[in-house]
Design an enzyme around this catalytic site. Structure first.
Site, short mmCIF file in Angstrom:
data_model
loop_
_atom_site.label_atom_id
_atom_site.label_comp_id
_atom_site.label_asym_id
_atom_site.label_seq_id
_atom_site.Cartn_x
_atom_site.Cartn_y
_atom_site.Cartn_z
N TYR A 157 11.00 8.86 2.17
CA TYR A 157 11.01 7.91 1.05
C TYR A 157 11.76 8.41 -0.18
CZ TYR A 157 7.46 6.07 4.14
OH TYR A 157 6.79 5.61 5.25
N PRO B 111 0.79 -1.23 0.00
CA PRO B 111 0.00 0.00 0.00
C PRO B 111 0.82 1.28 0.00
CG PRO B 111 -0.88 -1.52 1.61
CD PRO B 111 0.37 -2.14 1.06
N ASN B 112 0.38 2.22 -0.80
CA ASN B 112 0.91 3.59 -0.88
C ASN B 112 2.26 3.69 -1.57
OD1 ASN B 112 -1.32 4.81 0.57
ND2 ASN B 112 -0.51 3.78 2.38
N GLU C 29 13.13 -8.70 2.93
CA GLU C 29 12.31 -7.52 3.23
C GLU C 29 13.15 -6.26 3.02
OE1 GLU C 29 9.91 -6.18 7.25
OE2 GLU C 29 11.83 -7.16 7.44
N ARG D 100 11.75 4.95 13.79
CA ARG D 100 10.57 5.80 13.59
C ARG D 100 9.56 5.55 14.72
NH1 ARG D 100 8.69 5.68 7.48
NH2 ARG D 100 7.45 7.43 8.26
N ALA E 86 2.88 -0.33 5.08
CA ALA E 86 2.41 -0.42 6.47
C ALA E 86 1.88 -1.81 6.83
CB ALA E 86 1.36 0.65 6.72
N ARG F 250 5.01 11.16 -2.27
CA ARG F 250 4.68 11.10 -0.85
C ARG F 250 5.92 11.30 0.01
NH1 ARG F 250 4.59 4.81 1.26
NH2 ARG F 250 3.72 5.71 3.13
N ASN G 62 8.52 -5.13 -0.14
CA ASN G 62 8.30 -3.96 0.70
C ASN G 62 6.79 -3.83 0.83
OD1 ASN G 62 7.94 -1.53 1.96
ND2 ASN G 62 9.36 -0.39 0.66
N HIS H 75 12.91 -1.85 3.32
CA HIS H 75 12.22 -0.59 3.63
C HIS H 75 13.12 0.57 3.24
CE1 HIS H 75 9.11 -2.81 5.59
NE2 HIS H 75 10.06 -3.51 6.19
C1 DQA Z 1 8.04 1.56 4.32
C2 DQA Z 1 7.91 1.82 5.81
C3 DQA Z 1 6.48 1.58 6.27
O1 DQA Z 1 6.36 1.82 7.67
C4 DQA Z 1 5.54 2.52 5.55
O2 DQA Z 1 4.20 2.26 5.93
C5 DQA Z 1 5.68 2.46 4.07
C6 DQA Z 1 7.03 2.35 3.51
C7 DQA Z 1 9.45 1.93 3.80
O3 DQA Z 1 9.75 1.57 2.68
O4 DQA Z 1 10.20 2.62 4.50
O5 DQA Z 1 4.72 2.58 3.34
O6 DQA Z 1 7.86 0.17 4.08
#
Ligand code: DQA
Length: 153
Positions: A28, A15-16, A103, A112, A82, A23, A79, A105
């Site tokens: 990011y 998501p996102n 994984e 954080r 959230a 964003r 990735n 990020h």
């Molecule tokens: C993320 C970190 C997550 O907490 C966040 O919700 C994201 C991006 C990262 O790439 O740093 O959407 O996975």
């Protein structure tokens, strides 16, 4: 049945992450998802791996993608956005996938908000990279390439 000479990996974004580049640049950066996917393709190609990329804002679609990938993928880079912090369903799908998963990020989740410091996916992944932006994906590709060679030759 087609024989695949190219070994392929799944690049899964949750998501996102379709909003990358627009964003929260502080966490990011400015790279768009399309640019990030292209970089990963380049690194993977150097390692002799092809990439199939999936992004979804929907948990079930991510699970479907992992279940589907069990039929063709040698490994996965994930990735999950959230969902990293909440989705036991994705954790279980990663276990069931049965191939090496890593994984990534972009941001340093361990520094954080408290809820972001926990990854429920981490125990189902063989490695984890955080807080290095796109560089973490480069490391994920080389980790995965080494795992795949060790397993499949
Ligand atoms: C993320 C970190 C997550 O907490 C966040 O919700 C994201 C991006 C990262 O790439 O740093 O959407 O996975």
């Amino acid at each position: 049945v087609t024989s695949r000479s190219l070994q392929e990996i799944l690049l899964l974004h949750g998501p996102n992450l379709n909003r990358l580049g627009a964003r929260d640049e502080v966490h990011y950066g400015q790279v768009t998802l399309a640019e990030l996917v292209e970089r990963v393709r380049g690194w993977a190609e150097e390692a002799g791996l092809g990439v199939r990329a999936v992004q979804s804002n929907h948990e079930g679609e991510l699970i479907d993608a992992l279940q589907d990938a069990a039929a063709w993928a040698r490994g996965a880079i994930v990735n999950a956005g959230a969902l990293t912090h909440t989705s036991y369903a994705l954790h279980d799908a990663l276990l069931d996938f049965g191939r090496p998963a890593v994984e990534v990020h972009l941001s340093r989740i361990s520094e954080r908000e408290p809820w972001r410091r926990v990854s429920v996916l981490r125990p189902a992944c063989g490695a984890s990279f955080e807080g290095e932006g796109p560089e973490g994906y480069r490391k994920a590709v080389s980790w995965l390439a080494a795992e795949i060679i060790e397993r499949d030759g």
